[in-house]
Scaffold this motif. Structure first.
Motif, PDB file in Angstrom:
ATOM      1  N   TRP A   1      46.500  40.539   3.215  1.00  0.00           N
ATOM      2  CA  TRP A   1      45.309  39.731   3.028  1.00  0.00           C
ATOM      3  C   TRP A   1      45.669  38.367   2.418  1.00  0.00           C
ATOM      4  O   TRP A   1      46.315  38.289   1.366  1.00  0.00           O
ATOM      5  CB  TRP A   1      44.341  40.466   2.105  1.00  0.00           C
ATOM      6  CG  TRP A   1      43.018  39.805   1.899  1.00  0.00           C
ATOM      7  CD1 TRP A   1      42.648  39.024   0.844  1.00  0.00           C
ATOM      8  CD2 TRP A   1      41.878  39.879   2.758  1.00  0.00           C
ATOM      9  NE1 TRP A   1      41.355  38.597   0.987  1.00  0.00           N
ATOM     10  CE2 TRP A   1      40.857  39.110   2.154  1.00  0.00           C
ATOM     11  CE3 TRP A   1      41.628  40.513   3.980  1.00  0.00           C
ATOM     12  CZ2 TRP A   1      39.588  38.974   2.739  1.00  0.00           C
ATOM     13  CZ3 TRP A   1      40.381  40.378   4.557  1.00  0.00           C
ATOM     14  CH2 TRP A   1      39.373  39.624   3.945  1.00  0.00           C
ATOM     15  N   ASN A   2      45.305  37.308   3.124  1.00  0.00           N
ATOM     16  CA  ASN A   2      45.504  35.937   2.625  1.00  0.00           C
ATOM     17  C   ASN A   2      46.964  35.582   2.343  1.00  0.00           C
ATOM     18  O   ASN A   2      47.240  34.692   1.543  1.00  0.00           O
ATOM     19  CB  ASN A   2      44.715  35.691   1.318  1.00  0.00           C
ATOM     20  CG  ASN A   2      43.224  35.597   1.550  1.00  0.00           C
ATOM     21  OD1 ASN A   2      42.786  35.326   2.673  1.00  0.00           O
ATOM     22  ND2 ASN A   2      42.439  35.821   0.512  1.00  0.00           N
ATOM     23  N   ARG A   3      47.931  36.266   3.014  1.00  0.00           N
ATOM     24  CA  ARG A   3      49.330  35.993   2.694  1.00  0.00           C
ATOM     25  C   ARG A   3      50.145  35.764   3.975  1.00  0.00           C
ATOM     26  O   ARG A   3      51.007  36.573   4.330  1.00  0.00           O
ATOM     27  CB  ARG A   3      49.938  37.153   1.898  1.00  0.00           C
ATOM     28  CG  ARG A   3      49.300  37.401   0.551  1.00  0.00           C
ATOM     29  CD  ARG A   3      49.563  36.286  -0.443  1.00  0.00           C
ATOM     30  NE  ARG A   3      50.947  36.255  -0.850  1.00  0.00           N
ATOM     31  CZ  ARG A   3      51.438  36.997  -1.836  1.00  0.00           C
ATOM     32  NH1 ARG A   3      50.656  37.844  -2.503  1.00  0.00           N
ATOM     33  NH2 ARG A   3      52.707  36.907  -2.158  1.00  0.00           N
ATOM     34  N   PRO A   4      49.898  34.678   4.678  1.00  0.00           N
ATOM     35  CA  PRO A   4      50.660  34.419   5.902  1.00  0.00           C
ATOM     36  C   PRO A   4      52.158  34.289   5.660  1.00  0.00           C
ATOM     37  O   PRO A   4      52.965  34.665   6.508  1.00  0.00           O
ATOM     38  CB  PRO A   4      50.054  33.109   6.431  1.00  0.00           C
ATOM     39  CG  PRO A   4      49.390  32.479   5.244  1.00  0.00           C
ATOM     40  CD  PRO A   4      48.902  33.615   4.418  1.00  0.00           C
ATOM     41  N   GLU A   5      52.534  33.784   4.484  1.00  0.00           N
ATOM     42  CA  GLU A   5      53.963  33.630   4.194  1.00  0.00           C
ATOM     43  C   GLU A   5      54.621  35.001   4.013  1.00  0.00           C
ATOM     44  O   GLU A   5      55.764  35.213   4.434  1.00  0.00           O
ATOM     45  CB  GLU A   5      54.175  32.748   2.953  1.00  0.00           C
ATOM     46  CG  GLU A   5      53.891  33.376   1.605  1.00  0.00           C
ATOM     47  CD  GLU A   5      52.416  33.636   1.313  1.00  0.00           C
ATOM     48  OE1 GLU A   5      52.124  34.342   0.339  1.00  0.00           O
ATOM     49  OE2 GLU A   5      51.549  33.125   2.077  1.00  0.00           O
ATOM     50  N   ALA A   6      53.905  35.933   3.404  1.00  0.00           N
ATOM     51  CA  ALA A   6      54.436  37.289   3.252  1.00  0.00           C
ATOM     52  C   ALA A   6      54.528  37.982   4.603  1.00  0.00           C
ATOM     53  O   ALA A   6      55.489  38.709   4.874  1.00  0.00           O
ATOM     54  CB  ALA A   6      53.554  38.094   2.304  1.00  0.00           C
ATOM     55  N   ASN A   7      53.549  37.743   5.467  1.00  0.00           N
ATOM     56  CA  ASN A   7      53.599  38.324   6.818  1.00  0.00           C
ATOM     57  C   ASN A   7      54.821  37.817   7.565  1.00  0.00           C
ATOM     58  O   ASN A   7      55.517  38.587   8.246  1.00  0.00           O
ATOM     59  CB  ASN A   7      52.333  37.970   7.599  1.00  0.00           C
ATOM     60  CG  ASN A   7      51.087  38.587   6.990  1.00  0.00           C
ATOM     61  OD1 ASN A   7      51.170  39.572   6.256  1.00  0.00           O
ATOM     62  ND2 ASN A   7      49.935  38.009   7.282  1.00  0.00           N
ATOM     63  N   ALA A   8      55.105  36.533   7.437  1.00  0.00           N
ATOM     64  CA  ALA A   8      56.251  35.946   8.143  1.00  0.00           C
ATOM     65  C   ALA A   8      57.567  36.503   7.611  1.00  0.00           C
ATOM     66  O   ALA A   8      58.524  36.691   8.369  1.00  0.00           O
ATOM     67  CB  ALA A   8      56.225  34.425   7.992  1.00  0.00           C
ATOM     68  N   GLU A   9      57.620  36.805   6.302  1.00  0.00           N
ATOM     69  CA  GLU A   9      58.848  37.308   5.691  1.00  0.00           C
ATOM     70  C   GLU A   9      59.105  38.769   6.012  1.00  0.00           C
ATOM     71  O   GLU A   9      60.265  39.196   6.112  1.00  0.00           O
ATOM     72  CB  GLU A   9      58.777  37.144   4.172  1.00  0.00           C
ATOM     73  CG  GLU A   9      58.835  35.700   3.693  1.00  0.00           C
ATOM     74  CD  GLU A   9      58.595  35.594   2.201  1.00  0.00           C
ATOM     75  OE1 GLU A   9      58.456  36.657   1.547  1.00  0.00           O
ATOM     76  OE2 GLU A   9      58.530  34.464   1.685  1.00  0.00           O
ATOM     77  N   THR A  10      58.048  39.549   6.169  1.00  0.00           N
ATOM     78  CA  THR A  10      58.219  40.999   6.265  1.00  0.00           C
ATOM     79  C   THR A  10      57.901  41.580   7.635  1.00  0.00           C
ATOM     80  O   THR A  10      58.149  42.771   7.853  1.00  0.00           O
ATOM     81  CB  THR A  10      57.329  41.717   5.230  1.00  0.00           C
ATOM     82  OG1 THR A  10      55.956  41.349   5.452  1.00  0.00           O
ATOM     83  CG2 THR A  10      57.725  41.322   3.815  1.00  0.00           C
TER      84      THR A  10
END
Length: 513
Positions: free
Chosen positions: A371-380
């Motif tokens: 939720w609200n974390r595009p940078e975390a999605n890209a990393e993981t």
């Protein structure tokens, strides 16, 4: 008339209205499917008509385990709201971050958390608070249910819609809200239900926190999907668990816990006389289970069926059946029916069968993201593959072995060391009640092992005893250099040892060597 999809509670209420679905052990309340469905409909109507909750809005819950938690999640499903269970062990500052991030329209809370929620309302601007006791009685929550008609406007949802957001512990940074969809819940019920022998006659005991995927989905949501019965324990009590398992009139069929739960139960005086024979399945997950602990339960005729999963995977990825549990102790089972997996090196390249690497998973049971974390999605997440952060290997027959957390591994003299392997060895010592292995800095080897030990009651143990025990059982680089004794280990709400906390507490041992 329209036909509603994905309303598991409503479905069974129409078919088996008089069957018990939820039992609250703390308040001694029991609800049939019809009663639970009626309460959930009334709560849904209140949220919709009196609180302005619309499809996609978050409904936060800060409460101890009770059937209220399951009732709230079911109400959210009826109107398409998103269930947001919160970890009650967190501080107000930690909760404030989550509340700011998820922005719930309503925050339902136990009476004991009233002051914290009032502070959160002021800090984060939560529009509405709704107080419950988790035990019925005269509360705003019960009044809202009683005064509402069971007529919410049902929302159309699909498997791609988000049902629940669960925030990770944040041990490696700020908490992230893992989005769990209706599809993830469905595939988890299918993936987990078959190898763990679920039927409509299943009766499961929930001991893990319902704000965690282990409590909510192992096996509470699975039992609901199959039309079974869920007993909810407010907080884990090893003696009470043994009593319930042993009670022929209760007839418990399913139990799930983390290794620490089983360890503490095995150390209870009533363990020796408890009859486990009525359990169709006793599942364990959350961390690698020491083989000596598996053998303790095997001696009682009980197969602890290990599995692997995480909040982001609904959680089932791999699972054992009972035969595997006896024949492959230490494995996490085979891949679930609706799941994919790879084991890769640091460059994301598949490693050969039998070699250890990081586990990546993919499939309809995997979160669409945070939720609200595009940078975390890209990393993981890479091309749909979720990086689990767990070190794993798979053998020629497809059995998975979760070696340890990828980040818990330490490197000593160029050799990878996995603490879980050492822990499993040391747990064979009867003098050890609890234990954790961590990597600590060393001038010569970069890192070495430190054993943090809790001595069993009535026993004595020295550091030399621990190191000597390892001599003919582990390679030299795996043998801990340091042994520290503590009265207890710091654990999170699900029983996992907080190794980062241990490292902070212990500090740099080179200074005292």
């Amino acid at each position: 008339m329209s036909v509603l999809h994905y309303d598991w509670l409503g479905h069974h209420a129409a078919r088996v209205p008089d069957k018990t679905v939820w039992v609250d052990l703390h308040s001694n309340r029991e609800f049939t499917y019809a009663e639970a469905n009626d309460r959930s409909l009334r709560l849904a109507a209140h949220l919709q008509k009196n609180c302005g909750v619309e499809k996609g809005d978050r409904v936060g819950v800060l409460a101890m385990n009770s059937t209220d938690m399951l009732e709230i999640q079911a109400a959210c499903a009826k109107i398409g709201a998103i269930f947001l269970p919160l970890n009650w062990r967190l501080t107000v500052a930690e909760l404030d971050f989550i509340i700011q991030d998820a922005a719930p329209r309503v925050l339902i809370h136990d009476t004991q958390f009233a002051s914290e929620c009032a502070e959160l309302k002021e800090k984060a601007g939560v529009p509405i608070l709704l107080e419950t006791s988790g035990s019925g009685g005269d509360t705003a929550y019960e009044a809202a249910i009683k005064s509402s008609d069971p007529t919410p406007v049902h929302a159309a949802v699909t498997h791609d819609d988000v049902w629940t957001i669960m925030y990770t512990s944040g041990t490696t940074g700020l908490p992230k809200g893992a989005m769990n969809t209706y599809g993830m819940a469905f595939y988890n019920a299918v993936n987990l239900g078959v190898p763990t022998y679920f039927t409509p006659n299943a009766k499961t005991l929930t001991i893990l926190p319902l704000f965690h995927t282990g409590g909510l989905n192992c096996y509470s949501s699975v039992a609901l999907y199959f039309g079974g019965t869920i007993l909810v324990m407010r907080t884990f009590d090893p003696g009470e668990c043994l009593r319930i398992i042993d009670d022929v009139d209760i007839g418990l069929t399913h139990f799930f816990g983390v290794p620490a739960n089983y360890l503490f139960m095995s150390q209870h005086p009533d363990f020796a006389t408890t009859d486990f024979s009525r359990l169709a399945c006793s599942g364990v997950g959350g961390a690698p289970t020491p083989v000596p602990l598996l053998e303790t339960y095997k001696a009682k005729g009980l197969a602890l069926q290990q599995g692997y999963g995480m909040t982001e995977t609904s959680p089932t990825v791999t699972v054992q059946d009972a035969e595997m549990a006896f024949s492959r102790p230490g494995s996490a089972g085979k891949l679930a029916m609706n799941a994919e997996a790879r084991i890769v090196d640091e460059e994301g390249v598949d490693v050969p069968t039998g070699e250890t690497g990081e586990l990546w998973v993919k499939g309809p049971n995997i979160t669409p993201g945070y939720w609200n974390r595009p940078e975390a999605n890209a990393e993981t997440i890479t091309d749909g593959w979720l990086h689990t952060g767990d070190a794993c290997r798979v053998d020629e027959e497809g059995h998975f072995y979760v070696v340890d957390r990828w980040k818990d591994m330490y490197i000593s003299g160029g050799e990878n060391v996995y603490p879980a392997e050492i822990e499993s060895t040391l747990f064979k010592m009867p003098e050890i009640a609890d234990l954790a292995i961590i990597g600590v800095p060393d001038d010569r080897w970069d890192e070495v092992g430190c054993a943090v030990v809790v001595i069993a009651p009535g026993k004595s143990l020295t550091a030399d005893d621990v190191i000597l025990f390892c001599q003919d059982k582990l390679a030299r680089y795996k043998i801990p250099k340091y042994v520290i004794f503590k009265d207890e280990l710091p654990r999170n709400a699900t029983g996992k040892v907080l190794k980062r906390v241990l490292k902070d507490e212990i500090g740099d041992l080179r200074k005292s060597a």
